[in-house]
Design a protein around this motif. Structure first.
Motif, PDB file in Angstrom:
ATOM      1  N   THR A   1     -15.910  -5.679   2.397  1.00  0.00           N
ATOM      2  CA  THR A   1     -14.658  -5.543   1.657  1.00  0.00           C
ATOM      3  C   THR A   1     -14.571  -6.651   0.615  1.00  0.00           C
ATOM      4  O   THR A   1     -15.023  -7.770   0.831  1.00  0.00           O
ATOM      5  CB  THR A   1     -13.441  -5.589   2.592  1.00  0.00           C
ATOM      6  OG1 THR A   1     -13.354  -6.863   3.231  1.00  0.00           O
ATOM      7  CG2 THR A   1     -13.537  -4.494   3.651  1.00  0.00           C
TER       8      THR A   1
ATOM      9  N   CYS B   1      -9.819  -2.603   9.174  1.00  0.00           N
ATOM     10  CA  CYS B   1     -11.245  -2.395   8.926  1.00  0.00           C
ATOM     11  C   CYS B   1     -12.051  -2.579  10.213  1.00  0.00           C
ATOM     12  O   CYS B   1     -12.976  -1.810  10.500  1.00  0.00           O
ATOM     13  CB  CYS B   1     -11.743  -3.350   7.844  1.00  0.00           C
ATOM     14  SG  CYS B   1     -11.160  -2.942   6.180  1.00  0.00           S
ATOM     15  N   ALA B   2     -11.691  -3.586  10.995  1.00  0.00           N
ATOM     16  CA  ALA B   2     -12.375  -3.794  12.270  1.00  0.00           C
ATOM     17  C   ALA B   2     -12.158  -2.608  13.201  1.00  0.00           C
ATOM     18  O   ALA B   2     -13.073  -2.203  13.927  1.00  0.00           O
ATOM     19  CB  ALA B   2     -11.894  -5.084  12.918  1.00  0.00           C
TER      20      ALA B   2
ATOM     21  N   SER C   1      -7.825  -6.745   7.594  1.00  0.00           N
ATOM     22  CA  SER C   1      -9.002  -7.078   8.408  1.00  0.00           C
ATOM     23  C   SER C   1      -8.980  -6.351   9.746  1.00  0.00           C
ATOM     24  O   SER C   1     -10.012  -5.876  10.233  1.00  0.00           O
ATOM     25  CB  SER C   1      -9.071  -8.590   8.639  1.00  0.00           C
ATOM     26  OG  SER C   1      -9.356  -9.268   7.435  1.00  0.00           O
TER      27      SER C   1
ATOM     28  N   VAL D   1      -7.210  -2.764   1.249  1.00  0.00           N
ATOM     29  CA  VAL D   1      -7.402  -2.820   2.703  1.00  0.00           C
ATOM     30  C   VAL D   1      -6.084  -2.844   3.464  1.00  0.00           C
ATOM     31  O   VAL D   1      -6.065  -2.584   4.673  1.00  0.00           O
ATOM     32  CB  VAL D   1      -8.274  -4.021   3.123  1.00  0.00           C
ATOM     33  CG1 VAL D   1      -9.693  -3.876   2.580  1.00  0.00           C
ATOM     34  CG2 VAL D   1      -7.643  -5.350   2.716  1.00  0.00           C
TER      35      VAL D   1
ATOM     36  N   ASN E   1     -15.851 -11.921  10.078  1.00  0.00           N
ATOM     37  CA  ASN E   1     -14.606 -12.112   9.346  1.00  0.00           C
ATOM     38  C   ASN E   1     -14.708 -13.374   8.500  1.00  0.00           C
ATOM     39  O   ASN E   1     -15.208 -14.403   8.967  1.00  0.00           O
ATOM     40  CB  ASN E   1     -13.436 -12.257  10.322  1.00  0.00           C
ATOM     41  CG  ASN E   1     -13.239 -11.026  11.183  1.00  0.00           C
ATOM     42  OD1 ASN E   1     -13.317  -9.907  10.701  1.00  0.00           O
ATOM     43  ND2 ASN E   1     -12.982 -11.242  12.470  1.00  0.00           N
TER      44      ASN E   1
ATOM     45  N   ILE F   1     -19.597  -7.715  13.440  1.00  0.00           N
ATOM     46  CA  ILE F   1     -18.505  -7.917  12.485  1.00  0.00           C
ATOM     47  C   ILE F   1     -18.435  -9.404  12.161  1.00  0.00           C
ATOM     48  O   ILE F   1     -18.498 -10.245  13.062  1.00  0.00           O
ATOM     49  CB  ILE F   1     -17.159  -7.448  13.075  1.00  0.00           C
ATOM     50  CG1 ILE F   1     -17.177  -5.938  13.340  1.00  0.00           C
ATOM     51  CG2 ILE F   1     -15.996  -7.821  12.140  1.00  0.00           C
ATOM     52  CD1 ILE F   1     -15.974  -5.439  14.133  1.00  0.00           C
TER      53      ILE F   1
ATOM     54  N   ASN G   1     -15.543  -8.580   6.754  1.00  0.00           N
ATOM     55  CA  ASN G   1     -14.139  -8.574   6.335  1.00  0.00           C
ATOM     56  C   ASN G   1     -13.912  -9.731   5.367  1.00  0.00           C
ATOM     57  O   ASN G   1     -13.530 -10.832   5.771  1.00  0.00           O
ATOM     58  CB  ASN G   1     -13.230  -8.740   7.562  1.00  0.00           C
ATOM     59  CG  ASN G   1     -12.732  -7.420   8.118  1.00  0.00           C
ATOM     60  OD1 ASN G   1     -12.458  -6.485   7.381  1.00  0.00           O
ATOM     61  ND2 ASN G   1     -12.609  -7.353   9.437  1.00  0.00           N
TER      62      ASN G   1
ATOM     63  N   LEU H   1     -19.935  -4.978   9.524  1.00  0.00           N
ATOM     64  CA  LEU H   1     -18.746  -5.091   8.689  1.00  0.00           C
ATOM     65  C   LEU H   1     -18.555  -6.549   8.326  1.00  0.00           C
ATOM     66  O   LEU H   1     -18.633  -7.429   9.199  1.00  0.00           O
ATOM     67  CB  LEU H   1     -17.503  -4.591   9.432  1.00  0.00           C
ATOM     68  CG  LEU H   1     -16.137  -5.015   8.848  1.00  0.00           C
ATOM     69  CD1 LEU H   1     -15.912  -4.384   7.473  1.00  0.00           C
ATOM     70  CD2 LEU H   1     -15.007  -4.654   9.813  1.00  0.00           C
TER      71      LEU H   1
ATOM     72  N   VAL I   1      -8.449   2.522   3.865  1.00  0.00           N
ATOM     73  CA  VAL I   1      -9.460   2.005   4.790  1.00  0.00           C
ATOM     74  C   VAL I   1     -10.214   3.149   5.453  1.00  0.00           C
ATOM     75  O   VAL I   1     -11.452   3.114   5.559  1.00  0.00           O
ATOM     76  CB  VAL I   1      -8.805   1.091   5.849  1.00  0.00           C
ATOM     77  CG1 VAL I   1      -9.805   0.733   6.946  1.00  0.00           C
ATOM     78  CG2 VAL I   1      -8.265  -0.169   5.192  1.00  0.00           C
TER      79      VAL I   1
END
Length: 250
Positions: free
Chosen positions: A11, A121-122, A118, A64, A142, A140, A88, A86, A70
């Motif tokens: 993102t 998206c997660a 965030s 987002v 972040n 993932i 973020n 992913l 999303v």
């Protein structure tokens, strides 16, 4: 080993740290689905650079903080291959202000993008990656900030608070899905020389504060991308719930 259809969603992938992550991920063999919210031209340049180098990428406009956006972003990623990663990265700052001067609109925007975005998206990533739902696992990362522990007093307390929430979310989600083949970690950059400072009204921030960092300089977006890709990789297979400080010692 990375599979040939592995897709990473990045993102805010058109500029700054997101751009550096997108480029490095493509070089490591990922197909890249990157989002942007306003600068379509910058996102298109990243896609073109990846494709010129022999990779595969797509850019998708996505706010987002908007759930429908999303969902559409991840549907686009599904068309590229299998989402196994992913990052973020999308986030906003605002003009320097004391808490006593902050409007509700500013606070809602900050938390909606930096925190709710965030989490949304997660959520979509976990739905695809979790072995509990037939996925093959994934990772993932972040993008937090050392502002979460420094506090941002007098300037960006709301931003710091949003990143504190990301730290808590990272630890909680990591523990929640650790048994489902998903690792969740964060990187916490310090002063990084990217375009985000201009959007916060301090375009010279990296140059001004760089000499105050123990390493005597601001960091680069590429110096954040490397740790992000390490956390996504099998080299970090036993690492989850970690918040990696990448701040030059600040």
């Amino acid at each position: 080993m990375l599979s040939s259809d592995a897709v990473v969603v990045v993102t805010g992938g058109g500029r700054g740290i997101g751009r550096a992550v997108s480029m490095l991920a493509a070089g490591r063999g990922y197909k890249v689905c990157l989002s942007y919210v306003s600068d379509a031209g910058a996102a298109a340049k990243v896609v073109a650079a990846i494709e010129t180098a022999g990779g595969a990428a797509v850019a998708v406009r996505c706010d987002v903080a908007d759930e429908a956006d999303v969902v559409a972003l991840f549907e686009a990623a599904d068309r590229l291959g299998t989402v196994t990663a992913l990052v973020n990265n999308a986030g906003v700052v605002d003009l320097p202000a004391r808490v006593s001067e902050m409007s509700a609109a500013r606070l809602h925007r900050m938390m909606a993008t930096n925190v709710v975005g965030s989490v949304l998206c997660a959520r979509e990533a976990v739905r695809r990656m979790s072995t509990r739902s037939g996925g093959r696992g994934g990772a993932i990362v972040n993008v937090s900030s050392i502002a979460a522990r420094l506090g941002g007093a007098g300037q960006f307390v709301d931003y710091a608070a949003s990143k504190g929430a990301i730290d808590s979310f990272t630890v909680g989600l990591a523990r929640e899905v650790a048994g489902e083949g998903i690792r969740v970690n964060a990187v916490a950059p310090g002063i990084i020389d990217t375009e985000i400072h201009a959007s916060g009204g301090t375009p010279d921030k990296a140059a001004a504060l760089g000499p105050t960092v123990p390493m005597r300089r601001a960091g680069t977006a590429e110096e954040i991308a490397g740790p992000v890709l390490w956390l996504l990789s099998d080299e970090a297979a036993y690492t989850t719930g970690a918040i990696l400080d990448v701040s030059g010692g600040r």
